[in-house]
Design a protein around this motif. Structure first.
Motif, PDB file in Angstrom:
ATOM      1  N   LEU A  94       0.828  -1.199   0.000  1.00  0.00           N
ATOM      2  CA  LEU A  94       0.000   0.000   0.000  1.00  0.00           C
ATOM      3  C   LEU A  94       0.865   1.253   0.000  1.00  0.00           C
ATOM      4  CD1 LEU A  94      -2.935  -1.038   2.322  1.00  0.00           C
ATOM      5  CD2 LEU A  94      -2.775  -1.069  -0.161  1.00  0.00           C
ATOM      6  N   GLY A  95       1.995   1.215   0.728  1.00  0.00           N
ATOM      7  CA  GLY A  95       2.829   2.396   0.827  1.00  0.00           C
ATOM      8  C   GLY A  95       3.656   2.654  -0.418  1.00  0.00           C
ATOM      9  N   PHE A  96       4.075   1.582  -1.080  1.00  0.00           N
ATOM     10  CA  PHE A  96       5.005   1.764  -2.196  1.00  0.00           C
ATOM     11  C   PHE A  96       4.458   1.173  -3.489  1.00  0.00           C
ATOM     12  CE2 PHE A  96       7.441   1.890   1.654  1.00  0.00           C
ATOM     13  CZ  PHE A  96       8.302   2.943   1.461  1.00  0.00           C
ATOM     14  N   GLN A  97       3.127   1.307  -3.665  1.00  0.00           N
ATOM     15  CA  GLN A  97       2.465   0.756  -4.843  1.00  0.00           C
ATOM     16  C   GLN A  97       3.220   1.033  -6.123  1.00  0.00           C
ATOM     17  OE1 GLN A  97      -1.678   1.475  -6.104  1.00  0.00           O
ATOM     18  NE2 GLN A  97      -2.141   1.209  -3.943  1.00  0.00           N
ATOM     19  N   LYS A  98       3.666   2.304  -6.254  1.00  0.00           N
ATOM     20  CA  LYS A  98       4.256   2.728  -7.521  1.00  0.00           C
ATOM     21  C   LYS A  98       5.510   1.917  -7.855  1.00  0.00           C
ATOM     22  CE  LYS A  98       6.011   6.768  -8.263  1.00  0.00           C
ATOM     23  NZ  LYS A  98       6.216   8.152  -7.792  1.00  0.00           N
ATOM     24  N   TYR A  99       6.384   1.776  -6.852  1.00  0.00           N
ATOM     25  CA  TYR A  99       7.631   1.035  -7.068  1.00  0.00           C
ATOM     26  C   TYR A  99       7.344  -0.417  -7.446  1.00  0.00           C
ATOM     27  CZ  TYR A  99      10.426   4.740  -4.951  1.00  0.00           C
ATOM     28  OH  TYR A  99      11.052   5.911  -4.674  1.00  0.00           O
TER      29      TYR A  99
END
Lengths: 533, 304
Positions: free
Chosen positions: B288-293
């Motif tokens: 959830l925190g680093f979805q983009k990566y």
């Protein structure tokens, strides 16, 4: 003109204006690490030598020398960056592949772990029987001083019937100096310099190790413990004839001759073989068994077909659902897309083992959520077809978010002008989807679908944690209805009644070949390989 | 609301062309939300079930339901108090394995990518191709050989035998170079070489350039590789179950599995559910925190 500085000797070499100002602590760390590696290497070599494995010494020394050669000089700069990964790659990826291949041509498994020599020696040592009428030794069990009483190598401290003192170990019998040795009232040694005598409780805990200990005496005889306080000297009832390659057993007045057969010592005239077998080369027997042995082949084929079907249906179902959702949310005006996306990603974010175990509970026949919500009473994990359905449903839940994310990305990268062009040409929404969007989408995600197939082909943890490969047929418990090739190999190697690592390795190689064929087709299409720079 | 410009062009289906620019509210979107809601229910009901089983005070499979009737933290208390199932050790082991394994993978991969991207040496191209070929053979397929090797190694060096999480980490690192080097090299190639050359002119050694400059510039891809490795190692089951037989050295996956087999599985269900819920937290939070990566890395060929 004279003010122009002298040009460098080599015009290709860049001018070095500054000096190499590496801080001192960087050097300290480097040499410190090298020292540590040297120490670790010395420790490992010392352990390996005491274990008697010369191959181990050579390998360790070679690795340490490579490290020193690469890092202590200024040369071989690329190697400085590649060596750590390279060592791990060779020892833990290439070597296991080679080892798996070579094991696949052996019968390695339960009862076949030793070499023929060791197995023969073990058989002879196991046949040691007390010579009737001989006197017993008084014995105490000990470990070397400072050793851990629960794990260290065991020694027998012995008092011979004639009163002399000895120490017995797996390497043989040696004399024990009388100085400092105390002998208790029962005639047993209670204290000896250099050894720690185990008490009854500690000795009992090691009784298994003690049973396995035979102190070799003379050419073929040996000392064995009886209980914790006595030992007898015995002679083997079996002798080995190296010329004829036979074992001869003389027991209770009967003589039996054993010959090697199927990697066991079997009686010449037929009957029960001796229990300790050995590892031997069996050529292509494991492979030919998979393909020709009636019972193994039928099960193997069944597993293979389900394996392919499982991977294919999993990819198609997750892709279909993921694509539909991606199309559904691929609308600029739709509000709350971020929230939908964050929630839909959850099934993929939860660790795979949790998913499989939770779904296994939900498919419980009596108390599971699936049956109680649908008011059915299906034995999900006990019926062959229901178990297959349960696995596919679970994998759909687990895998659709991945396809959803991938398709969303691919859809967003389709340029809007081709869609507008289709509209101007009068194509309706369905026609645009079929003729414009789908082909572009498939080109983008095609390689990922192949990768997903290859991954699901070996999806061990899902199957193992959900059904363990079961339900099993009552008539043949080695073949499960939902087994993949890899769970089948796993059970062959570790959890059957008689583990057969050789056959398991053969199955692994079979999987290797299938996966390699799949990857190769993708490999050839990767045009970018031609332009590595 | 007629548009003069549109009328002047006189496109037969002017409405469909102008649809993008018109500020029409999304009235036709209700069916999308309806289907979206169905998708959410499908995605969420097992998770809701897991949560309600975890807070169900009765704590058995028979009494579990989708919507909890009562709430309590009793299951969590039993989970941490159960000495025969050392949940905190499992958690610690999983975190150590996933963290150090991922860090090691990133470091080894970054070093190799730096060499392949920045240096020219003999065997570079064959080396890259060989790494690609090796990727066709998943390391887990060699489990019989890995098991035999480490069983023997344990006789020589007990710290690296079966039941040692460090031996397991070493096993995972075997594939580290091959798994990530292509992804990393691609990103390294996008960093201009002129930067390296400028640093070299200033007198920096190759190690200094690598550690103080290049690693900072490629940080985004390092984060991606770290997280993908972390997630993969945290969930790995096959090798962990072969290697870790002692109850104290097991990982969350192996430990939780032992709670769901055997005669006590129905009684232990609440305890299992609370454990599974806590076990999911690190990875879910990462996603959830680093979805983009993670999403960026996933589309480049990594599959869970």
């Amino acid at each position: 003109m004279a003010a122009v500085p002298a040009s460098p000797k080599d015009p290709l070499q860049p001018l070095r204006l500054g000096t190499d100002n590496t801080p001192w602590w960087a050097h300290a760390i480097k040499w410190g690490l090298l020292g540590l590696i040297l120490l670790a290497g010395a420790y490992v070599i010392q352990r390996v030598i005491s274990n008697g494995s010369w191959l181990g010494v050579v390998i360790t020394a070679f690795i340490v020398m490579c490290v020193l050669a690469v890092y202590s000089t200024r040369r071989a700069v690329p190697m400085k960056y590649l060596l750590p990964g390279l060592i791990l790659l060779v020892t833990l990826q290439i070597w296991p592949i080679v080892y798996t291949v070579s094991t696949a041509f052996t019968n390695y498994g339960q009862g076949h772990t030793l070499s023929k020599e060791d197995a023969t020696a073990r058989t002879i040592a196991d046949s040691v029987q007390e010579i009737p009428g001989s006197e017993r030794y008084k014995m105490s069990v000990a470990v070397k001083e400072g050793g851990d009483p629960t794990t260290a190598e065991l020694f027998m401290l012995l008092v011979k019937p004639d009163g002399t003192l000895h120490v017995g170990s797996k390497d043989g019998l040696t004399d024990l100096a009388k100085d400092g040795v105390e002998v208790g009232g029962t005639g047993k040694i209670t204290k000896a310099p250099g050894y720690t005598v185990l008490n009854a409780k500690q000795g009992n805990a090691r009784s298994k190790d003690l049973d396995a200990l035979t102190v070799p005496v003379g050419k073929q005889g040996g000392l064995k413990a009886v209980g914790l306080s006595q030992a007898f000297e015995g002679a083997p009832t079996i002798t080995y004839d190296a010329k004829a390659d036979t074992l001869t057993q003389v027991k209770d007045g009967k003589t039996t001759v054993y010959v090697p057969k199927n990697a066991y010592w079997s009686p010449k005239d037929g009957g029960q073989a001796l229990p300790t077998g050995w590892k031997e080369n069996v050529g292509f027997k494991n492979f030919s068994n998979l393909l020709t042995n009636e019972t193994i082949r039928a099960g193997f084929l069944k597993i293979f077909l389900w394996n392919v079907a499982f991977a294919a249906i999993s990819v198609l179902s997750t892709f279909f659902l993921g694509m539909l959702l991606a199309l559904l949310f691929n609308d600029d005006k739709l509000k709350g897309k971020g929230i939908y996306r964050s929630i839909l990603i959850l099934p993929y974010a939860i660790p795979g083992f949790v998913t499989a175990l939770v779904w296994a509970s939900m498919f419980n026949q009596d108390f599971g959520l699936v049956n109680s919500l649908t008011h059915l009473h299906i034995d999900w994990l006990g019926n062959a077809w229901a178990a297959k359905a349960a696995i596919l449903i679970t994998n759909l839940w687990l895998g659709f978010p991945y396809m959803f994310l991938v398709c969303t990305g691919a859809l967003q990268s389709i340029p809007s002008d081709v869609k507008e062009a289709a509209k101007i040409d009068g194509a309706n929404a369905f026609r645009t989807l079929r003729s414009i969007i789908m082909p572009l989408l498939l080109v983008a995600v095609g390689p990922l679908l192949i990768a997903s197939f290859a991954f699901n082909f070996n999806n061990f943890s899902l199957i193992y944690l959900l059904t363990q490969g079961g339900p099993f047929n009552a008539s043949d418990t080695s073949i499960g209805s939902t087994d993949l090739l890899i769970t089948y190999a796993f059970r062959l190697a570790f959890s059957g009644a008689s583990p057969n690592i050789g056959l398991a390795s053969a199955v692994c190689i079979f999987i290797f070949m299938i996966v390699a064929a799949m990857s190769y087709s993708g490999f050839r299409r990767t045009a970018s390989l031609e332009e590595i720079n | 609301m007629s548009n003069v410009a549109d009328a002047a062009i006189a496109v037969p289906e002017s409405r469909s062309v102008t649809v993008k620019s018109s500020p029409r509210p999304a009235t036709g979107a209700w069916w999308r939300h309806l289907l979206g809601l169905l998708a959410l229910i499908w995605a969420l009901f097992p998770i809701v079930f897991l949560v309600s089983a975890a807070i169900n005070p009765a704590g058995s499979l028979e009494t579990s339901s989708l919507i909890p009737k009562h709430m309590s933290l009793a299951n969590f208390h039993t989970l941490f108090a159960d000495t025969s199932r050392p949940y905190t050790s499992w958690y610690k082991n999983s975190m150590i394995i996933a963290l150090s394994g991922a860090l090691g993978s990133v470091f080894i991969g970054a070093c190799a990518a730096y060499a392949f991207s920045r240096m020219r040496f003999q065997g570079r191209r064959p080396g890259l191709l060989a790494l690609l070929l090796l990727q066709m053979f998943p390391a887990m397929l060699t489990f019989p050989a890995l098991y035999l090797t480490f069983a023997n190694l344990g006789d020589v060096i007990p710290a690296l035998g079966l039941n040692s999480i460090w031996a397991l980490i070493l096993c995972y690192l075997g594939g580290a170079m091959g798994a990530n080097v292509w992804l990393l090299k691609g990103y390294f190639d996008t960093i201009p070489k002129e930067l390296d050359e400028a640093a070299k002119v200033d007198g920096a050694s190759h190690a200094r350039i690598f550690f103080t400059m290049t690693l900072r510039l490629v940080m985004p891809i390092l984060v991606t590789v770290f997280m993908l490795s972390f997630v993969g190692l945290f969930s790995e089951f096959l090798l962990a179950s072969i290697f870790l037989r002692n109850v104290d050295s097991q990982t969350l996956g192996v430990g939780l599995y032992t709670m769901t087999i055997g005669n006590e599985k129905n009684r232990l269900f609440g305890q299992f559910a609370s454990g599974a819920l806590l076990a999911s937290l690190p990875v879910v939070l990462l996603y959830l925190g680093f979805q983009k990566y993670l999403v960026g890395g996933m589309t480049q060929g990594s599959v869970k």
